[in-house]
Design an enzyme around this catalytic site. Structure first.
Site, short mmCIF file in Angstrom:
data_model
loop_
_atom_site.label_atom_id
_atom_site.label_comp_id
_atom_site.label_asym_id
_atom_site.label_seq_id
_atom_site.Cartn_x
_atom_site.Cartn_y
_atom_site.Cartn_z
N SER A 21 -10.06 -0.18 7.31
CA SER A 21 -9.63 -0.60 5.70
C SER A 21 -8.57 -1.55 5.17
O SER A 21 -8.28 -1.76 3.82
CB SER A 21 -8.37 0.48 6.49
OG SER A 21 -8.65 1.79 5.30
N LYS A 62 0.30 -1.05 0.33
CA LYS A 62 0.34 -0.16 -0.15
C LYS A 62 0.59 1.06 -0.09
O LYS A 62 2.21 1.44 0.71
CB LYS A 62 -1.16 0.13 1.20
CG LYS A 62 -1.89 1.44 1.20
CD LYS A 62 -2.57 0.18 2.85
CE LYS A 62 -3.67 1.82 2.62
NZ LYS A 62 -5.06 1.72 3.54
N SER A 121 -9.97 1.90 2.71
CA SER A 121 -8.40 2.20 1.62
C SER A 121 -7.79 1.69 1.30
O SER A 121 -7.44 2.09 0.16
CB SER A 121 -8.04 3.54 2.78
OG SER A 121 -8.03 2.82 3.31
#
Ligand code: GLN
Length: 445
Positions: A151, A52, A127
Protein backbone atom coordinates in the site's frame (compact mmCIF):
# COMPACT_ATOMS: atom_id res chain seq x y z
CA UNK A 1 3.23 25.97 4.40
CA UNK A 2 1.47 28.81 2.57
CA UNK A 3 2.43 27.24 -0.76
CA UNK A 4 1.11 23.90 0.39
CA UNK A 5 -2.33 25.22 1.34
CA UNK A 6 -2.44 27.33 -1.82
CA UNK A 7 -1.75 24.29 -3.98
CA UNK A 8 -4.38 22.26 -2.10
CA UNK A 9 -6.88 25.08 -2.79
CA UNK A 10 -5.97 24.97 -6.48
CA UNK A 11 -5.97 21.25 -7.22
CA UNK A 12 -7.57 19.19 -4.47
CA UNK A 13 -11.06 19.72 -5.87
CA UNK A 14 -9.89 17.49 -8.71
CA UNK A 15 -7.30 15.24 -7.05
CA UNK A 16 -9.31 14.69 -3.86
CA UNK A 17 -6.35 13.50 -1.81
CA UNK A 18 -7.26 15.19 1.50
CA UNK A 19 -10.09 14.24 3.86
CA UNK A 20 -9.34 16.71 6.66
CA UNK A 21 -7.06 19.76 6.80
CA UNK A 22 -5.08 20.88 9.84
CA UNK A 23 -4.78 24.44 8.61
CA UNK A 24 -4.99 26.55 11.72
CA UNK A 25 -2.58 24.43 13.77
CA UNK A 26 -0.19 24.09 10.81
CA UNK A 27 -0.03 27.85 10.25
CA UNK A 28 0.56 28.43 13.94
CA UNK A 29 3.37 25.87 14.00
CA UNK A 30 4.91 27.52 10.94
CA UNK A 31 4.81 30.90 12.64
CA UNK A 32 6.52 29.54 15.75
CA UNK A 33 9.26 28.04 13.60
CA UNK A 34 9.67 31.29 11.63
CA UNK A 35 10.31 33.14 14.85
CA UNK A 36 12.97 30.71 16.09
CA UNK A 37 14.56 29.37 12.91
CA UNK A 38 18.10 30.70 13.48
CA UNK A 39 20.60 27.89 13.97
CA UNK A 40 17.95 25.15 14.15
CA UNK A 41 19.09 22.05 12.24
CA UNK A 42 16.05 19.86 12.95
CA UNK A 43 15.67 17.20 10.29
CA UNK A 44 12.23 18.27 9.00
CA UNK A 45 12.28 21.94 10.00
CA UNK A 46 9.09 23.56 8.68
CA UNK A 47 8.38 20.84 6.10
CA UNK A 48 4.74 20.25 5.06
CA UNK A 49 3.69 16.63 5.66
CA UNK A 50 0.41 14.82 4.95
CA UNK A 51 -0.67 11.82 7.02
CA UNK A 52 -2.68 8.78 5.93
CA UNK A 53 -5.99 8.74 7.74
CA UNK A 54 -5.30 5.48 9.59
CA UNK A 55 -2.57 7.17 11.65
CA UNK A 56 -4.11 8.75 14.72
CA UNK A 57 -3.83 12.51 15.28
CA UNK A 58 -4.70 14.04 18.63
CA UNK A 59 -7.77 16.25 18.38
CA UNK A 60 -8.04 15.78 14.60
CA UNK A 61 -10.62 13.46 13.03
CA UNK A 62 -9.19 10.07 12.02
CA UNK A 63 -11.59 8.00 9.91
CA UNK A 64 -9.60 5.24 8.14
CA UNK A 65 -11.96 6.33 5.32
CA UNK A 66 -14.72 4.37 7.11
CA UNK A 67 -18.22 5.49 8.07
CA UNK A 68 -17.61 3.59 11.31
CA UNK A 69 -15.08 6.22 12.42
CA UNK A 70 -16.90 9.18 10.89
CA UNK A 71 -16.92 10.99 14.25
CA UNK A 72 -13.68 9.62 15.76
CA UNK A 73 -11.36 12.19 17.33
CA UNK A 74 -8.28 10.47 18.84
CA UNK A 75 -6.93 11.38 22.27
CA UNK A 76 -3.27 10.92 21.35
CA UNK A 77 -0.80 11.05 18.46
CA UNK A 78 0.80 8.05 16.77
CA UNK A 79 4.48 7.70 17.66
CA UNK A 80 5.50 8.34 14.01
CA UNK A 81 3.70 11.70 14.15
CA UNK A 82 5.23 12.58 17.53
CA UNK A 83 8.62 11.94 15.95
CA UNK A 84 7.75 14.20 13.02
CA UNK A 85 6.90 16.93 15.51
CA UNK A 86 10.20 16.34 17.34
CA UNK A 87 11.98 16.88 13.99
CA UNK A 88 9.86 20.07 13.57
CA UNK A 89 7.83 18.85 10.60
CA UNK A 90 4.36 20.35 10.12
CA UNK A 91 1.26 18.19 9.68
CA UNK A 92 -0.93 19.61 6.92
CA UNK A 93 -3.86 17.19 7.06
CA UNK A 94 -5.25 13.67 6.70
CA UNK A 95 -5.16 11.73 3.46
CA UNK A 96 -7.71 9.52 1.77
CA UNK A 97 -7.22 5.73 1.61
CA UNK A 98 -9.08 2.49 1.03
CA UNK A 99 -11.31 1.78 4.03
CA UNK A 100 -9.10 0.33 6.81
CA UNK A 101 -6.30 0.07 4.19
CA UNK A 102 -8.05 -2.76 2.35
CA UNK A 103 -7.64 -2.23 -1.37
CA UNK A 104 -5.30 -1.27 -4.20
CA UNK A 105 -7.04 1.72 -5.78
CA UNK A 106 -8.45 3.98 -3.00
CA UNK A 107 -11.88 3.29 -4.53
CA UNK A 108 -12.87 1.55 -1.27
CA UNK A 109 -12.87 4.88 0.59
CA UNK A 110 -16.36 5.57 1.88
CA UNK A 111 -15.83 9.32 1.34
CA UNK A 112 -14.33 10.09 -2.07
CA UNK A 113 -12.36 8.72 -4.99
CA UNK A 114 -8.83 10.10 -5.17
CA UNK A 115 -7.59 10.60 -8.73
CA UNK A 116 -4.18 10.01 -10.24
CA UNK A 117 -2.59 13.43 -10.93
CA UNK A 118 -1.03 12.02 -14.15
CA UNK A 119 -4.46 11.16 -15.58
CA UNK A 120 -7.57 12.06 -13.61
CA UNK A 121 -9.52 9.12 -15.08
CA UNK A 122 -7.13 6.69 -13.46
CA UNK A 123 -6.70 5.43 -9.89
CA UNK A 124 -3.76 6.63 -7.79
CA UNK A 125 -3.29 3.08 -6.49
CA UNK A 126 -3.93 2.12 -2.91
CA UNK A 127 -4.46 1.81 -0.18
CA UNK A 128 -2.29 4.92 0.46
CA UNK A 129 -3.71 6.61 -2.67
CA UNK A 130 -4.12 10.00 -1.00
CA UNK A 131 -0.55 9.87 0.33
CA UNK A 132 0.91 9.23 -3.15
CA UNK A 133 -1.40 11.60 -5.07
CA UNK A 134 -0.81 14.51 -2.66
CA UNK A 135 2.96 14.29 -3.17
CA UNK A 136 2.65 13.80 -6.95
CA UNK A 137 0.30 16.79 -7.23
CA UNK A 138 2.70 19.02 -5.28
CA UNK A 139 0.28 19.56 -2.39
CA UNK A 140 2.83 18.39 0.18
CA UNK A 141 6.52 17.50 -0.03
CA UNK A 142 6.25 14.48 2.25
CA UNK A 143 3.56 12.07 3.35
CA UNK A 144 3.17 9.00 5.50
CA UNK A 145 1.44 5.89 4.25
CA UNK A 146 1.11 2.34 5.57
CA UNK A 147 2.03 -0.84 3.74
CA UNK A 148 0.54 -4.24 4.62
CA UNK A 149 0.79 -5.84 1.19
CA UNK A 150 2.03 -3.02 -1.04
CA UNK A 151 0.00 0.00 0.00
CA UNK A 152 2.95 2.43 -0.04
CA UNK A 153 4.91 1.02 -2.98
CA UNK A 154 2.03 0.37 -5.40
CA UNK A 155 0.53 3.90 -5.19
CA UNK A 156 4.06 5.38 -5.28
CA UNK A 157 4.60 3.43 -8.50
CA UNK A 158 1.26 4.53 -10.02
CA UNK A 159 1.85 8.21 -9.13
CA UNK A 160 5.55 8.45 -10.01
CA UNK A 161 6.86 9.17 -6.50
CA UNK A 162 9.28 7.45 -4.11
CA UNK A 163 7.71 5.18 -1.46
CA UNK A 164 9.49 3.05 1.15
CA UNK A 165 8.10 0.10 3.14
CA UNK A 166 10.63 -0.20 5.97
CA UNK A 167 11.68 -3.44 7.66
CA UNK A 168 8.95 -4.81 9.93
CA UNK A 169 9.75 -3.29 13.35
CA UNK A 170 11.73 -0.31 12.01
CA UNK A 171 8.91 2.21 12.62
CA UNK A 172 6.57 2.06 15.61
CA UNK A 173 3.02 0.97 14.80
CA UNK A 174 1.68 2.69 17.92
CA UNK A 175 -1.24 4.79 16.75
CA UNK A 176 -1.54 3.07 13.37
CA UNK A 177 -5.04 1.57 13.26
CA UNK A 178 -4.28 -2.14 12.90
CA UNK A 179 -5.22 -4.02 9.75
CA UNK A 180 -2.90 -7.07 9.84
CA UNK A 181 -0.51 -6.54 12.75
CA UNK A 182 2.21 -8.96 11.60
CA UNK A 183 2.48 -7.17 8.23
CA UNK A 184 1.62 -3.47 8.78
CA UNK A 185 4.39 -0.86 8.59
CA UNK A 186 4.28 2.94 8.35
CA UNK A 187 6.60 4.48 5.76
CA UNK A 188 7.46 7.69 3.85
CA UNK A 189 6.36 8.88 0.39
CA UNK A 190 8.34 11.71 -1.19
CA UNK A 191 9.47 13.13 -4.53
CA UNK A 192 13.14 12.24 -4.13
CA UNK A 193 15.18 9.47 -2.56
CA UNK A 194 17.05 12.01 -0.43
CA UNK A 195 13.82 13.39 1.07
CA UNK A 196 12.69 9.82 1.71
CA UNK A 197 15.88 9.07 3.64
CA UNK A 198 15.34 12.11 5.89
CA UNK A 199 11.73 11.28 6.66
CA UNK A 200 12.47 7.62 7.43
CA UNK A 201 15.29 8.61 9.76
CA UNK A 202 12.94 10.97 11.58
CA UNK A 203 10.16 8.41 12.19
CA UNK A 204 12.27 5.28 12.92
CA UNK A 205 13.35 3.74 16.18
CA UNK A 206 12.35 1.64 19.13
CA UNK A 207 9.16 2.55 20.97
CA UNK A 208 8.08 1.21 24.34
CA UNK A 209 4.45 1.48 23.20
CA UNK A 210 4.94 -1.08 20.40
CA UNK A 211 6.40 -4.40 21.52
CA UNK A 212 7.15 -5.34 17.89
CA UNK A 213 9.24 -2.24 17.25
CA UNK A 214 12.89 -3.26 17.07
CA UNK A 215 15.66 -2.04 19.33
CA UNK A 216 18.05 -1.43 16.44
CA UNK A 217 20.06 1.78 16.00
CA UNK A 218 18.71 4.24 13.42
CA UNK A 219 21.40 5.12 10.90
CA UNK A 220 21.89 8.48 9.26
CA UNK A 221 20.36 7.29 5.98
CA UNK A 222 21.45 10.38 4.05
CA UNK A 223 25.09 9.39 4.62
CA UNK A 224 24.42 6.31 2.45
CA UNK A 225 23.65 8.46 -0.59
CA UNK A 226 27.17 8.25 -1.95
CA UNK A 227 26.33 7.65 -5.60
CA UNK A 228 28.73 4.70 -5.53
CA UNK A 229 27.37 1.21 -6.26
CA UNK A 230 30.47 -0.33 -7.82
CA UNK A 231 30.52 -4.06 -7.15
CA UNK A 232 27.01 -4.08 -5.64
CA UNK A 233 25.46 -7.52 -6.14
CA UNK A 234 21.96 -7.19 -7.58
CA UNK A 235 19.57 -10.15 -7.90
CA UNK A 236 16.87 -10.11 -10.58
CA UNK A 237 14.15 -12.68 -9.80
CA UNK A 238 12.77 -14.33 -12.93
CA UNK A 239 9.33 -14.68 -11.30
CA UNK A 240 9.02 -10.87 -11.34
CA UNK A 241 9.10 -10.92 -15.16
CA UNK A 242 6.54 -13.68 -15.59
CA UNK A 243 3.43 -13.71 -17.73
CA UNK A 244 0.97 -11.08 -16.57
CA UNK A 245 3.65 -8.43 -16.19
CA UNK A 246 3.11 -5.87 -18.94
CA UNK A 247 5.77 -6.02 -21.70
CA UNK A 248 6.51 -2.30 -21.64
CA UNK A 249 6.83 -2.34 -17.84
CA UNK A 250 9.33 -5.19 -18.19
CA UNK A 251 11.28 -3.21 -20.82
CA UNK A 252 11.51 -0.14 -18.55
CA UNK A 253 12.80 -2.30 -15.68
CA UNK A 254 15.37 -3.95 -18.00
CA UNK A 255 16.58 -0.46 -18.96
CA UNK A 256 16.95 0.41 -15.27
CA UNK A 257 18.93 -2.79 -14.68
CA UNK A 258 21.25 -1.85 -17.56
CA UNK A 259 21.76 1.54 -15.96
CA UNK A 260 22.67 -0.10 -12.63
CA UNK A 261 25.19 -2.23 -14.53
CA UNK A 262 26.69 0.80 -16.18
CA UNK A 263 27.19 2.25 -12.68
CA UNK A 264 29.23 -0.83 -11.75
CA UNK A 265 26.62 -3.12 -10.19
CA UNK A 266 26.72 -6.85 -10.96
CA UNK A 267 23.21 -8.01 -11.91
CA UNK A 268 22.28 -11.71 -12.13
CA UNK A 269 19.09 -13.67 -12.55
CA UNK A 270 17.84 -15.59 -9.49
CA UNK A 271 14.68 -17.45 -8.49
CA UNK A 272 12.18 -16.77 -5.69
CA UNK A 273 10.31 -20.02 -6.34
CA UNK A 274 7.37 -19.54 -3.94
CA UNK A 275 6.31 -16.14 -5.33
CA UNK A 276 3.19 -17.61 -6.91
CA UNK A 277 1.81 -18.67 -3.51
CA UNK A 278 2.21 -15.22 -1.96
CA UNK A 279 -1.18 -13.75 -2.91
CA UNK A 280 -3.32 -16.65 -1.56
CA UNK A 281 -1.20 -16.94 1.61
CA UNK A 282 -1.41 -13.17 2.18
CA UNK A 283 -5.18 -13.01 1.78
CA UNK A 284 -5.64 -15.78 4.38
CA UNK A 285 -3.17 -14.27 6.89
CA UNK A 286 -4.10 -10.61 6.42
CA UNK A 287 -7.83 -11.31 6.52
CA UNK A 288 -7.49 -13.54 9.60
CA UNK A 289 -5.62 -10.83 11.47
CA UNK A 290 -8.08 -8.20 10.23
CA UNK A 291 -11.07 -10.20 11.48
CA UNK A 292 -9.54 -10.20 14.96
CA UNK A 293 -8.34 -6.57 14.88
CA UNK A 294 -11.65 -5.22 13.65
CA UNK A 295 -13.59 -6.98 16.42
CA UNK A 296 -12.95 -3.84 18.52
CA UNK A 297 -15.38 -1.89 16.34
CA UNK A 298 -18.54 -2.80 18.18
CA UNK A 299 -20.36 0.52 18.34
CA UNK A 300 -19.35 0.97 22.00
CA UNK A 301 -15.67 1.81 22.15
CA UNK A 302 -15.06 3.81 18.99
CA UNK A 303 -16.99 5.65 16.36
CA UNK A 304 -20.60 5.49 15.31
CA UNK A 305 -23.24 3.54 17.30
CA UNK A 306 -26.45 2.32 15.66
CA UNK A 307 -29.79 2.75 17.47
CA UNK A 308 -31.15 -0.35 19.21
CA UNK A 309 -32.44 -1.34 22.64
CA UNK A 310 -30.86 -4.78 22.39
CA UNK A 311 -27.09 -5.09 22.90
CA UNK A 312 -26.40 -7.83 20.34
CA UNK A 313 -28.66 -6.14 17.79
CA UNK A 314 -26.78 -2.88 18.41
CA UNK A 315 -23.42 -4.60 17.69
CA UNK A 316 -24.77 -6.17 14.52
CA UNK A 317 -26.42 -3.01 13.25
CA UNK A 318 -23.38 -0.87 13.99
CA UNK A 319 -21.09 -3.25 12.12
CA UNK A 320 -23.52 -3.68 9.27
CA UNK A 321 -23.94 0.06 8.78
CA UNK A 322 -20.37 1.09 9.62
CA UNK A 323 -18.31 -1.25 7.43
CA UNK A 324 -18.18 -1.20 3.62
CA UNK A 325 -18.37 -4.28 1.37
CA UNK A 326 -14.65 -4.99 1.07
CA UNK A 327 -14.12 -4.79 4.84
CA UNK A 328 -17.04 -7.19 5.41
CA UNK A 329 -15.62 -9.55 2.77
CA UNK A 330 -12.25 -9.65 4.59
CA UNK A 331 -13.84 -10.15 8.03
CA UNK A 332 -15.90 -13.07 6.72
CA UNK A 333 -12.91 -14.61 4.94
CA UNK A 334 -10.73 -14.25 8.04
CA UNK A 335 -13.36 -15.58 10.44
CA UNK A 336 -13.85 -18.60 8.18
CA UNK A 337 -10.11 -19.30 7.86
CA UNK A 338 -9.67 -19.16 11.65
CA UNK A 339 -12.68 -21.30 12.55
CA UNK A 340 -12.09 -24.73 14.10
CA UNK A 341 -12.03 -27.42 11.45
CA UNK A 342 -10.63 -25.05 8.85
CA UNK A 343 -7.75 -23.52 10.81
CA UNK A 344 -5.19 -26.21 9.89
CA UNK A 345 -6.23 -26.33 6.25
CA UNK A 346 -6.07 -22.57 5.68
CA UNK A 347 -4.46 -20.44 8.38
CA UNK A 348 -1.75 -22.91 9.40
CA UNK A 349 -1.00 -23.77 5.78
CA UNK A 350 -0.71 -20.08 4.90
CA UNK A 351 1.75 -19.56 7.76
CA UNK A 352 3.84 -22.47 6.46
CA UNK A 353 3.88 -20.92 3.00
CA UNK A 354 4.91 -17.61 4.59
CA UNK A 355 7.99 -19.34 6.04
CA UNK A 356 8.91 -20.71 2.62
CA UNK A 357 8.64 -17.24 1.09
CA UNK A 358 10.83 -15.79 3.84
CA UNK A 359 13.40 -18.52 3.19
CA UNK A 360 13.38 -17.69 -0.55
CA UNK A 361 14.57 -14.17 0.33
CA UNK A 362 17.09 -15.36 2.94
CA UNK A 363 18.68 -17.63 0.39
CA UNK A 364 19.08 -14.91 -2.22
CA UNK A 365 20.44 -12.46 0.37
CA UNK A 366 23.22 -14.91 1.27
CA UNK A 367 24.80 -13.89 -2.03
CA UNK A 368 23.25 -10.59 -3.08
CA UNK A 369 22.91 -7.08 -1.59
CA UNK A 370 19.57 -6.10 -3.14
CA UNK A 371 16.80 -7.59 -5.29
CA UNK A 372 15.42 -5.54 -8.17
CA UNK A 373 12.23 -5.84 -10.24
CA UNK A 374 8.98 -4.07 -11.09
CA UNK A 375 6.74 -2.81 -8.26
CA UNK A 376 3.50 -3.65 -10.09
CA UNK A 377 2.58 -5.71 -13.16
CA UNK A 378 0.91 -2.72 -14.87
CA UNK A 379 0.74 1.05 -14.73
CA UNK A 380 -2.26 2.85 -13.16
CA UNK A 381 -5.59 1.39 -14.32
CA UNK A 382 -8.83 3.25 -15.00
CA UNK A 383 -11.22 4.20 -12.20
CA UNK A 384 -13.97 1.55 -12.09
CA UNK A 385 -11.98 -0.97 -14.15
CA UNK A 386 -11.39 -3.56 -11.40
CA UNK A 387 -13.70 -2.45 -8.64
CA UNK A 388 -16.28 -5.21 -9.15
CA UNK A 389 -13.68 -7.93 -9.51
CA UNK A 390 -11.86 -8.42 -6.18
CA UNK A 391 -9.68 -11.30 -7.42
CA UNK A 392 -8.19 -9.25 -10.29
CA UNK A 393 -7.66 -6.41 -7.83
CA UNK A 394 -5.88 -8.78 -5.40
CA UNK A 395 -3.64 -10.15 -8.19
CA UNK A 396 -2.25 -6.64 -8.77
CA UNK A 397 -0.26 -7.03 -5.53
CA UNK A 398 1.69 -10.13 -6.59
CA UNK A 399 5.04 -8.29 -6.67
CA UNK A 400 4.67 -6.33 -3.43
CA UNK A 401 3.09 -8.89 -1.08
CA UNK A 402 6.09 -11.28 -0.74
CA UNK A 403 8.11 -8.45 0.85
CA UNK A 404 5.54 -7.99 3.65
CA UNK A 405 5.30 -11.73 4.28
CA UNK A 406 9.11 -11.83 4.67
CA UNK A 407 9.26 -8.61 6.75
CA UNK A 408 12.04 -7.14 4.60
CA UNK A 409 12.30 -3.49 3.42
CA UNK A 410 11.59 -2.31 -0.15
CA UNK A 411 11.31 0.95 -2.05
CA UNK A 412 9.51 1.93 -5.24
CA UNK A 413 10.96 4.76 -7.29
CA UNK A 414 10.05 6.18 -10.70
CA UNK A 415 11.83 4.65 -13.71
CA UNK A 416 10.31 6.26 -16.76
CA UNK A 417 6.91 6.38 -18.42
CA UNK A 418 4.86 3.88 -20.34
CA UNK A 419 2.18 5.52 -22.51
CA UNK A 420 2.55 8.65 -20.42
CA UNK A 421 2.10 6.83 -17.08
CA UNK A 422 4.79 6.28 -14.44
CA UNK A 423 6.50 2.89 -14.03
CA UNK A 424 7.91 1.93 -10.62
CA UNK A 425 11.23 0.20 -9.98
CA UNK A 426 11.22 -1.91 -6.81
CA UNK A 427 14.43 -2.41 -4.81
CA UNK A 428 14.22 -4.95 -1.98
CA UNK A 429 16.85 -5.14 0.78
CA UNK A 430 17.99 -7.23 3.73
CA UNK A 431 16.27 -6.70 7.09
CA UNK A 432 17.26 -3.30 8.59
CA UNK A 433 19.42 -2.52 5.55
CA UNK A 434 17.33 0.37 4.20
CA UNK A 435 20.68 2.21 3.82
CA UNK A 436 21.77 -0.02 0.92
CA UNK A 437 18.33 0.38 -0.72
CA UNK A 438 18.69 4.17 -0.52
CA UNK A 439 22.26 4.01 -1.85
CA UNK A 440 21.13 1.95 -4.85
CA UNK A 441 18.03 4.09 -5.49
CA UNK A 442 19.95 7.36 -5.22
CA UNK A 443 22.70 6.18 -7.60
CA UNK A 444 20.00 5.21 -10.12
CA UNK A 445 17.76 8.27 -9.67
N1 GLN B 1 -3.91 -4.18 -1.64
C1 GLN B 1 -3.61 -5.02 -0.52
C2 GLN B 1 -4.87 -5.34 0.24
O1 GLN B 1 -5.90 -4.98 -0.21
C3 GLN B 1 -2.60 -4.35 0.35
C4 GLN B 1 -3.18 -3.31 1.22
C5 GLN B 1 -2.17 -2.68 2.13
O2 GLN B 1 -0.97 -2.82 1.95
N2 GLN B 1 -2.69 -2.02 3.15
O3 GLN B 1 -4.86 -5.96 1.25
Amino acid sequence: IDESFKRIQEVDDQVKAFLTLNEEAAREAAKAIDEAVEGDSSLLLGMPIGIKDNIVTKGLRTTCSSQFLDNFIPLHNATALEKIYTAKGIMIGKLNMDEFAMGSSTENSSYQKTRNPWDLDRVPGGSSGGSAASVAAGEVLFSLGSDTGGSIRQPASFCGVVGMKPTYGRVSRFGLVAFASSLDQIGPLTRTVEDNAYLLEAISGHDGYDSTSADVDVPNYASHLTGDIKGLKVAVPKEYFAEGVNADVKAKIQDAIKQLESLGAVCEEVSLPHTKYAVPAYYIIASSEASANLARFDGVRYGVRAESNDLIEMYKKSRNEGFGDEVKRRIMLGTFALSSGYYDAYYKKAQQVRTLIKQDFEKVFEEYDVIVGPTTPTTAFKIGEKVDDPLTMYANDILTIPVNLAGVPAISLPCGLSDGLPVGLQIIGKPFDEGTIYRTAHAYE
